[in-house]
Design an enzyme around this catalytic site. Structure first.
Site, short mmCIF file in Angstrom:
data_model
loop_
_atom_site.label_atom_id
_atom_site.label_comp_id
_atom_site.label_asym_id
_atom_site.label_seq_id
_atom_site.Cartn_x
_atom_site.Cartn_y
_atom_site.Cartn_z
N GLU A 165 -14.22 -3.70 -22.49
CA GLU A 165 -14.36 -4.44 -23.44
C GLU A 165 -15.67 -5.02 -22.21
OE1 GLU A 165 -10.54 -6.72 -22.61
OE2 GLU A 165 -11.64 -6.87 -20.55
N ASN A 203 -12.56 2.67 -6.34
CA ASN A 203 -11.00 3.23 -6.08
C ASN A 203 -10.33 3.80 -5.38
OD1 ASN A 203 -11.08 1.71 -8.66
ND2 ASN A 203 -11.51 3.94 -9.94
N GLY A 243 -15.37 1.47 -16.04
CA GLY A 243 -14.45 0.33 -16.27
C GLY A 243 -14.23 -0.58 -14.64
N THR A 244 -15.15 -1.37 -14.90
CA THR A 244 -15.34 -2.18 -13.43
C THR A 244 -15.37 -3.31 -14.03
OG1 THR A 244 -15.34 -3.06 -11.61
CG2 THR A 244 -18.25 -1.28 -12.71
N CYS A 277 -7.04 2.53 12.67
CA CYS A 277 -6.73 1.65 14.11
C CYS A 277 -7.35 -0.04 14.06
CB CYS A 277 -6.60 2.28 15.39
SG CYS A 277 -5.84 1.51 16.08
N TYR A 313 0.43 -1.40 -0.02
CA TYR A 313 -0.30 -0.05 0.23
C TYR A 313 1.13 1.29 -0.11
CZ TYR A 313 -4.37 -2.84 0.30
OH TYR A 313 -5.45 -3.59 -0.20
N ARG A 324 1.88 1.58 -4.37
CA ARG A 324 0.51 2.54 -4.51
C ARG A 324 -0.29 3.05 -4.29
NH1 ARG A 324 -4.03 -1.46 -3.76
NH2 ARG A 324 -5.00 -0.63 -4.91
N HIS A 363 -14.74 1.31 -1.01
CA HIS A 363 -13.91 0.58 -0.77
C HIS A 363 -12.25 0.89 0.06
CE1 HIS A 363 -14.71 -3.00 -3.92
NE2 HIS A 363 -15.39 -2.84 -2.89
N CYS A 417 -5.13 5.69 20.42
CA CYS A 417 -5.21 4.22 21.38
C CYS A 417 -3.73 4.10 21.98
CB CYS A 417 -5.98 3.13 21.33
SG CYS A 417 -5.85 2.23 19.91
C1 BJW Z 1 -11.12 0.05 -18.97
C2 BJW Z 1 -9.53 0.77 -18.94
C3 BJW Z 1 -9.47 1.87 -19.96
C4 BJW Z 1 -9.28 -1.05 -18.31
N1 BJW Z 1 -11.23 2.91 -19.83
N2 BJW Z 1 -12.42 0.60 -18.77
C5 BJW Z 1 -18.87 -15.56 -3.82
C6 BJW Z 1 -20.16 -14.95 -4.32
C7 BJW Z 1 -19.92 -13.63 -4.25
C8 BJW Z 1 -19.55 -12.96 -3.39
C9 BJW Z 1 -18.13 -13.59 -3.02
C10 BJW Z 1 -18.23 -14.55 -2.78
N3 BJW Z 1 -16.85 -15.46 -1.98
C11 BJW Z 1 -16.63 -13.98 -1.26
C12 BJW Z 1 -17.73 -12.97 -1.94
C13 BJW Z 1 -17.31 -12.31 -1.59
C14 BJW Z 1 -16.34 -10.90 -1.90
C15 BJW Z 1 -16.73 -10.90 -3.07
O1 BJW Z 1 -17.17 -10.11 -3.48
N4 BJW Z 1 -15.86 -11.92 -3.36
C16 BJW Z 1 -15.47 -12.24 -5.11
C17 BJW Z 1 -14.02 -12.18 -5.58
C18 BJW Z 1 -16.25 -13.79 -5.65
N5 BJW Z 1 -16.30 -9.51 -1.52
C19 BJW Z 1 -16.18 -8.71 -0.40
O2 BJW Z 1 -15.30 -9.64 0.93
C20 BJW Z 1 -16.59 -7.65 -0.67
N6 BJW Z 1 -17.50 -7.25 0.96
C21 BJW Z 1 -19.00 -7.95 1.52
O3 BJW Z 1 -19.30 -9.19 0.75
O4 BJW Z 1 -18.97 -7.97 2.78
C22 BJW Z 1 -20.35 -9.05 2.82
C23 BJW Z 1 -21.40 -7.94 1.81
C24 BJW Z 1 -22.60 -8.40 1.67
C25 BJW Z 1 -23.08 -8.12 1.66
C26 BJW Z 1 -23.35 -6.06 1.47
C27 BJW Z 1 -22.52 -5.53 1.52
C28 BJW Z 1 -21.55 -6.46 2.25
C29 BJW Z 1 -15.79 -6.62 0.34
C30 BJW Z 1 -14.46 -6.40 -1.24
C31 BJW Z 1 -13.34 -5.21 -1.20
C32 BJW Z 1 -12.47 -5.63 -2.34
N7 BJW Z 1 -11.32 -4.96 -1.86
C33 BJW Z 1 -10.25 -4.38 -3.20
C34 BJW Z 1 -9.22 -3.98 -2.27
C35 BJW Z 1 -9.52 -2.66 -2.32
C36 BJW Z 1 -8.67 -1.95 -1.66
C37 BJW Z 1 -7.56 -1.77 -2.97
O5 BJW Z 1 -7.62 -0.83 -3.43
O6 BJW Z 1 -7.02 -2.53 -2.56
O7 BJW Z 1 -11.22 -3.92 -3.57
S1 BJW Z 1 -10.14 -5.95 -4.13
C38 BJW Z 1 -9.90 -4.77 -6.13
O8 BJW Z 1 -11.70 -5.28 -6.31
C39 BJW Z 1 -10.38 -3.62 -5.33
C40 BJW Z 1 -11.50 -3.04 -6.23
O9 BJW Z 1 -12.20 -2.34 -6.04
C41 BJW Z 1 -12.61 -4.40 -6.51
C42 BJW Z 1 -12.39 -4.18 -7.71
O10 BJW Z 1 -11.82 -4.58 -8.89
P1 BJW Z 1 -12.11 -3.17 -10.21
O11 BJW Z 1 -12.14 -2.08 -10.33
O12 BJW Z 1 -13.38 -3.65 -11.19
O13 BJW Z 1 -11.09 -3.57 -10.95
P2 BJW Z 1 -10.79 -5.42 -11.93
O14 BJW Z 1 -9.33 -4.43 -12.65
O15 BJW Z 1 -11.23 -6.12 -11.81
O16 BJW Z 1 -11.13 -4.94 -13.67
C43 BJW Z 1 -10.97 -3.13 -14.35
C44 BJW Z 1 -12.14 -3.08 -15.85
O17 BJW Z 1 -11.80 -2.07 -16.34
C45 BJW Z 1 -12.23 -4.28 -16.90
O18 BJW Z 1 -13.10 -4.94 -16.90
C46 BJW Z 1 -11.17 -3.82 -17.38
O19 BJW Z 1 -11.77 -4.40 -18.93
C47 BJW Z 1 -11.29 -2.22 -17.53
N8 BJW Z 1 -10.72 -1.59 -18.26
N9 BJW Z 1 -8.50 -0.05 -18.74
C48 BJW Z 1 -12.23 1.77 -19.04
N10 BJW Z 1 -8.75 2.69 -19.93
#
Ligand code: BJW
Length: 229
Positions: free
Chosen positions: A199, A88, A171-172, A113, A52, A55, A105, A135
């Site tokens: 895509e 993000n 972009g997700t 803490c 981190y 980043r 996120h 603390c």
């Molecule tokens: C472009 C581009 C350009 C490229 N122009 N586009 C089984 C089933 C369902 C759920 C679960 C399961 N097992 C576990 C879970 C839950 C789990 C989960 O979803 N897991 C899955 C992997 C299956 N989720 C959690 O644990 C979450 N908490 C939770 O669910 O709590 C319970 C709850 C339930 C109900 C309601 C509320 C709560 C927490 C998730 C935390 C994710 N954390 C991270 C790290 C954060 C800190 C950090 O940044 O380091 O968050 S992981 C990472 O993924 C980060 C991102 O925000 C997140 C999403 O990624 P994102 O942004 O979509 O990026 P990419 O790389 O995946 O995609 C990029 C896209 O951009 C692509 O499509 C490209 O094509 C495109 N792109 N260039 C336009 N120029």
């Protein structure tokens, strides 16, 4: 008109910040179980903080791109309300001038803490022995949401989704819940849905409309259409 916009790593890709799941994404170089779970942090806090810290430095050097700027313009000029819900942890929406932003996120520039939940601005470099200013426990971590943790401000987000006229996902990959489920939440309540992504994503077929291309091109095009309505 009320618009809820979900953004992901793809909107910041053209500002030089890496995505997670693309071919050269962060998770191909850093196993997510090691750096983005509470268990990984408990096992090796130094490794997680190093990930981190690097980043945070990259994000601090990044500049908002034409897509961030277009969304800020939409927020300022649309006759209605715009809420940006970003996954993000960078602050590029705010750097572009957007004001109504929820970081579901967390943020790289925040520290938390793990013992008493106190929050404060993160220093440029965090180390495992850093004491919490409240603390004193040496249990400081980035204020970001890891797998298995509850994303922030979910009540507000779900309420805004239910009251929206339009939901736009930008972009997700739609791989991570609960954000990946917003399109179905919105559609179930009769909200129109649009995806803007490089895509087709895993969930593209769930949207009323999906447009493909780089965010710096397709987001300003869409914003121009919205402001001409
Ligand atoms: C472009 C581009 C350009 C490229 N122009 N586009 C089984 C089933 C369902 C759920 C679960 C399961 N097992 C576990 C879970 C839950 C789990 C989960 O979803 N897991 C899955 C992997 C299956 N989720 C959690 O644990 C979450 N908490 C939770 O669910 O709590 C319970 C709850 C339930 C109900 C309601 C509320 C709560 C927490 C998730 C935390 C994710 N954390 C991270 C790290 C954060 C800190 C950090 O940044 O380091 O968050 S992981 C990472 O993924 C980060 C991102 O925000 C997140 C999403 O990624 P994102 O942004 O979509 O990026 P990419 O790389 O995946 O995609 C990029 C896209 O951009 C692509 O499509 C490209 O094509 C495109 N792109 N260039 C336009 N120029």
């Amino acid at each position: 008109m009320r618009v809820v916009i979900l953004t992901g790593a793809g909107i910041s890709a053209e500002s030089g910040l890496g995505t997670f799941r693309d071919e050269d994404g962060l998770w191909t170089r850093y196993p997510l179980e090691e750096v983005a779970t509470p268990q990984g942090w408990a096992r090796d806090p130094a490794r997680v903080l190093e990930f981190y810290n690097a980043r945070r430095a990259q994000a601090a050097a990044a500049r908002p791109n034409a897509a961030h700027a277009a969304l800020a313009r939409l927020e300022a000029r649309l006759d209605g309300q715009v809420l940006i819900v970003t996954q993000n942890v960078d602050a590029l929406h705010e750097a572009a001038g957007a004001r109504n932003v929820i970081h579901m996120h967390g943020r790289l520039d925040g520290a938390l803490c793990a013992i008493c939940d106190h929050r404060w601005p993160a220093p440029g470099t965090m180390a495992p022995a850093d004491p919490c200013p409240s603390c004193g426990a040496p249990a400081t971590r980035p204020d970001v949401v890891w797998f298995g943790e509850m994303p922030y401000r979910m009540d507000e987000i779900l309420m805004a989704l239910g009251q929206a006229d339009l939901f736009v996902s930008i972009g997700t990959s739609g791989e991570v819940y609960p954000a990946a489920g917003f399109v179905e939440e919105a559609a179930a309540q009769g909200v129109r849905t649009l995806e803007l992504n490089l895509e087709a994503s895993r969930g593209s077929r769930l949207f009323d409309e999906a447009r493909q291309g780089p965010a710096t091109r397709i987001v300003p095009e869409w914003v121009a259409e919205m402001l001409a309505l």
